[in-house]
Design an enzyme around this catalytic site. Sequence first.
Site, PDB file in Angstrom:
ATOM      1  CG  LEU A  27     -11.482  -5.100 -10.822  1.00  0.00           C
ATOM      2  CD1 LEU A  27     -11.361  -3.601 -10.569  1.00  0.00           C
ATOM      3  CD2 LEU A  27     -12.263  -5.782  -9.697  1.00  0.00           C
ATOM      4  CG  LEU A  73      -4.980  -6.450 -17.611  1.00  0.00           C
ATOM      5  CD1 LEU A  73      -5.561  -6.287 -16.212  1.00  0.00           C
ATOM      6  CD2 LEU A  73      -4.226  -7.764 -17.743  1.00  0.00           C
ATOM      7  CD  GLU A 110       4.495   2.353  -9.253  1.00  0.00           C
ATOM      8  OE1 GLU A 110       3.474   2.107  -8.600  1.00  0.00           O
ATOM      9  OE2 GLU A 110       5.281   1.470  -9.626  1.00  0.00           O
ATOM     10  NE  ARG A 122     -11.838 -13.770 -13.100  1.00  0.00           N
ATOM     11  CZ  ARG A 122     -10.670 -13.304 -12.667  1.00  0.00           C
ATOM     12  NH1 ARG A 122     -10.608 -12.169 -12.017  1.00  0.00           N
ATOM     13  NH2 ARG A 122      -9.561 -13.962 -12.883  1.00  0.00           N
ATOM     14  N   GLY A 127       0.780  -1.229   0.000  1.00  0.00           N
ATOM     15  CA  GLY A 127       0.000   0.000   0.000  1.00  0.00           C
ATOM     16  C   GLY A 127       0.814   1.283   0.000  1.00  0.00           C
ATOM     17  CB  SER A 128       4.278   2.225  -0.928  1.00  0.00           C
ATOM     18  OG  SER A 128       4.390   1.870  -2.282  1.00  0.00           O
ATOM     19  CG  HIS A 178       0.501  -1.234 -15.654  1.00  0.00           C
ATOM     20  ND1 HIS A 178       0.204  -2.483 -15.142  1.00  0.00           N
ATOM     21  CD2 HIS A 178       1.362  -1.447 -16.669  1.00  0.00           C
ATOM     22  CE1 HIS A 178       0.852  -3.408 -15.830  1.00  0.00           C
ATOM     23  NE2 HIS A 178       1.561  -2.804 -16.762  1.00  0.00           N
ATOM     24  CG  MET A 216      -1.640  -7.217  -7.089  1.00  0.00           C
ATOM     25  SD  MET A 216      -1.074  -6.134  -8.434  1.00  0.00           S
ATOM     26  CE  MET A 216      -0.010  -7.264  -9.319  1.00  0.00           C
ATOM     27  NE  ARG A 217      -8.767 -11.889  -7.425  1.00  0.00           N
ATOM     28  CZ  ARG A 217      -8.436 -13.162  -7.637  1.00  0.00           C
ATOM     29  NH1 ARG A 217      -7.213 -13.573  -7.389  1.00  0.00           N
ATOM     30  NH2 ARG A 217      -9.327 -14.003  -8.096  1.00  0.00           N
TER      31      ARG A 217
HETATM   32  C1  GAR Z   1       3.033  -0.858  -7.622  1.00  0.00           C
HETATM   33  O1  GAR Z   1       4.298  -0.908  -8.237  1.00  0.00           O
HETATM   34  C2  GAR Z   1       1.945  -0.800  -8.664  1.00  0.00           C
HETATM   35  O2  GAR Z   1       2.275  -0.054  -9.792  1.00  0.00           O
HETATM   36  C3  GAR Z   1       1.797  -2.256  -9.023  1.00  0.00           C
HETATM   37  O3  GAR Z   1       1.886  -2.933  -7.795  1.00  0.00           O
HETATM   38  C4  GAR Z   1       2.728  -2.182  -6.898  1.00  0.00           C
HETATM   39  C5  GAR Z   1       1.986  -1.970  -5.607  1.00  0.00           C
HETATM   40  O4  GAR Z   1       2.819  -1.405  -4.630  1.00  0.00           O
HETATM   41  N1  GAR Z   1       0.555  -2.512  -9.665  1.00  0.00           N
HETATM   42  C6  GAR Z   1       0.385  -3.452 -10.586  1.00  0.00           C
HETATM   43  O5  GAR Z   1       1.268  -4.191 -10.972  1.00  0.00           O
HETATM   44  C7  GAR Z   1      -1.019  -3.536 -11.138  1.00  0.00           C
HETATM   45  N2  GAR Z   1      -1.059  -4.357 -12.286  1.00  0.00           N
HETATM   46  P1  GAR Z   1       2.197  -0.714  -3.348  1.00  0.00           P
HETATM   47  O6  GAR Z   1       1.226  -1.712  -2.720  1.00  0.00           O
HETATM   48  O7  GAR Z   1       3.376  -0.457  -2.472  1.00  0.00           O
HETATM   49  O8  GAR Z   1       1.504   0.546  -3.776  1.00  0.00           O
END
Ligand code: GAR
Length: 197
Positions: free
Chosen positions: A94, A145, A175, A66, A13-14, A110, A91-92
């Site tokens: 939708l 997607l 990000e 789903r 969740g950063s 992404h 990471m699901r």
């Molecule tokens: C992040 O790098 C985000 O871009 C990626 O997961 C990580 C989550 O990090 N998302 C995906 O790959 C979506 N397909 P976080 O939980 O520290 O924010």
Amino acid sequence: MTKRVAIFISGGGSNMVSLAESMTGDHPARPCLVITNVPGAGGLEKARSMGIPTAVVDHRPFKGDRVAFEEELARVVDAAEPDILCLAGFMRVLTEGFVGRYTGRMLNIHPSLLPKYRGLHTHARALEAGDAEHGCTVHEVTPVLDDGPILGQARVPVLEGDTPELLAARVLVQEHRLYPAVLRRFAEGDRTPVLLS
Ligand code: GAR
């Protein structure tokens, strides 16, 4: 009127933290919910410590159904009455039915310069391809997607000796700059892409 933002996470969740921390002062939005499909997601505790309501809808008891999972997800999300939904490491995949409920209101981050490298293992794939630069994208979520109108991108140079982990760490720093910048603009009703380097 202040916009309400629901943030979807599956892990640490950063990105959620950077979004939530940005929504202060004259920001036009505030977090109303952090929701996860993973009961032990590290981001849950962080959200609680920031005073944000949290919810867990574990996908596993739905055993691959789903639609049933998403019905429950939608029920919990709708109870929080969000105006904007931010996928932040959710990471699901939708379905069209779920995405269609929130057309024009759902964003995703992404870790690649879309349209390159939809899906997983984006950092390794950029390295394998010998790309000189890599990065991240925030886009509006559509049923396809990692597709949908691009609302922002941040670029990161690929360096000599990079590994997927080193590159991922540098992209993650970007990000945390990009997503809050896009959310603020989006909440103000402006869809002009944010371009960072
Ligand atoms: C992040 O790098 C985000 O871009 C990626 O997961 C990580 C989550 O990090 N998302 C995906 O790959 C979506 N397909 P976080 O939980 O520290 O924010």
